[in-house]
Design an enzyme around this catalytic site. Sequence first.
Site, mmCIF file in Angstrom:
data_model
loop_
_atom_site.group_PDB
_atom_site.id
_atom_site.type_symbol
_atom_site.label_atom_id
_atom_site.label_comp_id
_atom_site.label_asym_id
_atom_site.label_seq_id
_atom_site.Cartn_x
_atom_site.Cartn_y
_atom_site.Cartn_z
ATOM 1 N N ARG A 1 -3.765 -18.732 4.785
ATOM 2 C CA ARG A 1 -2.944 -17.750 4.066
ATOM 3 C C ARG A 1 -1.767 -17.424 4.979
ATOM 4 O O ARG A 1 -1.963 -17.057 6.131
ATOM 5 C CB ARG A 1 -3.735 -16.486 3.771
ATOM 6 C CG ARG A 1 -2.845 -15.371 3.204
ATOM 7 C CD ARG A 1 -3.479 -13.996 3.375
ATOM 8 N NE ARG A 1 -4.630 -13.794 2.536
ATOM 9 C CZ ARG A 1 -5.600 -12.922 2.846
ATOM 10 N NH1 ARG A 1 -5.543 -12.211 3.952
ATOM 11 N NH2 ARG A 1 -6.633 -12.774 2.050
ATOM 12 N N ASP B 1 -9.114 -12.241 7.763
ATOM 13 C CA ASP B 1 -7.789 -11.638 7.947
ATOM 14 C C ASP B 1 -7.376 -11.768 9.407
ATOM 15 O O ASP B 1 -8.221 -11.874 10.298
ATOM 16 C CB ASP B 1 -7.831 -10.145 7.595
ATOM 17 C CG ASP B 1 -7.804 -9.885 6.084
ATOM 18 O OD1 ASP B 1 -7.546 -10.817 5.315
ATOM 19 O OD2 ASP B 1 -8.039 -8.730 5.698
HETATM 20 P P1 FDA Z 1 8.748 -7.644 3.069
HETATM 21 O O1 FDA Z 1 8.167 -6.626 3.985
HETATM 22 O O2 FDA Z 1 10.061 -8.245 3.428
HETATM 23 O O3 FDA Z 1 8.811 -7.011 1.635
HETATM 24 C C1 FDA Z 1 9.404 -7.680 0.524
HETATM 25 C C2 FDA Z 1 9.452 -6.710 -0.637
HETATM 26 O O4 FDA Z 1 8.123 -6.402 -1.065
HETATM 27 C C3 FDA Z 1 10.062 -5.362 -0.297
HETATM 28 O O5 FDA Z 1 11.443 -5.386 -0.439
HETATM 29 C C4 FDA Z 1 9.375 -4.452 -1.306
HETATM 30 O O6 FDA Z 1 9.979 -4.573 -2.573
HETATM 31 C C5 FDA Z 1 8.005 -5.036 -1.402
HETATM 32 N N1 FDA Z 1 7.061 -4.407 -0.449
HETATM 33 C C6 FDA Z 1 6.601 -4.925 0.709
HETATM 34 N N2 FDA Z 1 5.729 -4.084 1.292
HETATM 35 C C7 FDA Z 1 5.652 -3.012 0.485
HETATM 36 C C8 FDA Z 1 4.929 -1.803 0.536
HETATM 37 N N3 FDA Z 1 4.099 -1.521 1.548
HETATM 38 N N4 FDA Z 1 5.087 -0.915 -0.474
HETATM 39 C C9 FDA Z 1 5.899 -1.173 -1.518
HETATM 40 N N5 FDA Z 1 6.630 -2.306 -1.616
HETATM 41 C C10 FDA Z 1 6.502 -3.212 -0.634
HETATM 42 N N6 FDA Z 1 -0.808 -9.077 7.434
HETATM 43 C C11 FDA Z 1 -1.458 -9.369 8.575
HETATM 44 O O7 FDA Z 1 -0.936 -9.143 9.670
HETATM 45 N N7 FDA Z 1 -2.719 -9.947 8.514
HETATM 46 C C12 FDA Z 1 -3.322 -10.254 7.333
HETATM 47 O O8 FDA Z 1 -4.430 -10.772 7.326
HETATM 48 C C13 FDA Z 1 -2.627 -9.947 6.130
HETATM 49 N N8 FDA Z 1 -3.169 -10.245 4.908
HETATM 50 C C14 FDA Z 1 -2.381 -10.092 3.771
HETATM 51 C C15 FDA Z 1 -2.850 -10.548 2.532
HETATM 52 C C16 FDA Z 1 -2.018 -10.511 1.419
HETATM 53 C C17 FDA Z 1 -2.521 -11.043 0.122
HETATM 54 C C18 FDA Z 1 -0.690 -9.986 1.530
HETATM 55 C C19 FDA Z 1 0.240 -9.969 0.362
HETATM 56 C C20 FDA Z 1 -0.245 -9.499 2.732
HETATM 57 C C21 FDA Z 1 -1.085 -9.529 3.851
HETATM 58 N N9 FDA Z 1 -0.640 -9.043 5.082
HETATM 59 C C22 FDA Z 1 -1.348 -9.336 6.221
HETATM 60 C C23 FDA Z 1 0.540 -8.142 5.140
HETATM 61 C C24 FDA Z 1 1.817 -8.897 5.476
HETATM 62 O O9 FDA Z 1 1.804 -9.313 6.812
HETATM 63 C C25 FDA Z 1 3.052 -7.985 5.270
HETATM 64 O O10 FDA Z 1 2.955 -6.878 6.120
HETATM 65 C C26 FDA Z 1 3.212 -7.478 3.849
HETATM 66 O O11 FDA Z 1 2.909 -8.470 2.922
HETATM 67 C C27 FDA Z 1 4.672 -7.001 3.600
HETATM 68 O O12 FDA Z 1 5.555 -8.057 3.797
HETATM 69 P P2 FDA Z 1 6.216 -8.962 2.625
HETATM 70 O O13 FDA Z 1 5.837 -10.375 2.872
HETATM 71 O O14 FDA Z 1 5.811 -8.461 1.310
HETATM 72 O O15 FDA Z 1 7.769 -8.883 2.892
#
Ligand code: FDA
Length: 305
Positions: free
Chosen positions: A167, A116
């Site tokens: 990733r 990560d």
């Molecule tokens: P965005 O924040 O724009 O969210 C899009 C939509 O997803 C929102 O409108 C909502 O519907 C839903 N959503 C998002 N977060 C939510 C929450 N907490 N609760 C409920 N609904 C939510 N980061 C990092 O810095 N280092 C890492 O190693 C990882 N590893 C990782 C693995 C995997 C498999 C995932 C999916 C994510 C990570 N992350 C991460 C976290 C990533 O950086 C990010 O903070 C989250 O995925 C939220 O961003 P989105 O891409 O979902 O978009």
Amino acid sequence: MQRLITNWKFAWQAASRFVAGSSIQEAIPIVRDLNNRGFDVTLDHLGESTTTTEEAIRATDQILELLDAIDAAAIRANVSVKLTQIGLSLDQELCQSNLEKILLRARQYHNFVRIDMEDSPYTDETLRIYRGMRAKGHDNTGVVIQAYLYRSEADAKALLEDGTRIRLVKGAYKEPAAIAYPKKSDVDANYDKLANIMIGCRTMGADSPVGVDGRFPPVPAIATHDAIRIANVKAELAQQHLPNGTVEFQMLYGIRRDLQEQCIREGYPVRIYVPYGTHWYAYYMRRLAERPANVWFFLSNYFRK
Ligand code: FDA
């Protein structure tokens, strides 16, 4: 605050929407159910920023036990690890030696370990330690690239040249504008750009280096719950006449289950990031911070109760 919240039964009930139990025994049935529904999994034994050598060694032992348990239970899961959990902020040599133990155990089971990415003080060191492992012949590992960092395009291109399994995420930590896009729209645009670079790499010729899972170029992991980002990736695959398996979508346990199911129904590989363990405070706080509505959900449920 951490002590207060983690001792509060209601807070644990709320956090368990995102955390699959406090032990591997509790997590395994959840993983098995996800597997049965078509999802692959990456398991995270929660913990980060360990403050003593003993803690880092204990965390490493717990990850080794996790790898044993995955094999014994015959579940489809790999492992995600934070380097500060196994000593990065204490002693880099200790961290490297712990990571190497984990990679060797994973190799014994033909399993894979995702490193990560944490906040920016650790970016260089994380990539350096990853490259050190690859140089030693440990191919069963990959890293995470955060679209909010300005440096990520250059990092991603260099890593792809080395056949790295990346990733792609938006990034979960609070970073200064000097190094990260402050505006969400810029992060989203960079996410699309980096995703397309990773997909472009998948279409390279067969003379590329051999991928760690025998599939090369490595399968880009598109980790987001953002329906627009996901739609853009699907559109890019369709435009280039690439099969659904060109990418793997990854989402967090308990977030946008509808989107997770939809991607599976459409025939895309989906991996769910499943955290478990007692050190859930920092992980849960990041999930609350990402979406203020979660804080409201938490409070309204408490008062309703
Ligand atoms: P965005 O924040 O724009 O969210 C899009 C939509 O997803 C929102 O409108 C909502 O519907 C839903 N959503 C998002 N977060 C939510 C929450 N907490 N609760 C409920 N609904 C939510 N980061 C990092 O810095 N280092 C890492 O190693 C990882 N590893 C990782 C693995 C995997 C498999 C995932 C999916 C994510 C990570 N992350 C991460 C976290 C990533 O950086 C990010 O903070 C989250 O995925 C939220 O961003 P989105 O891409 O979902 O978009």
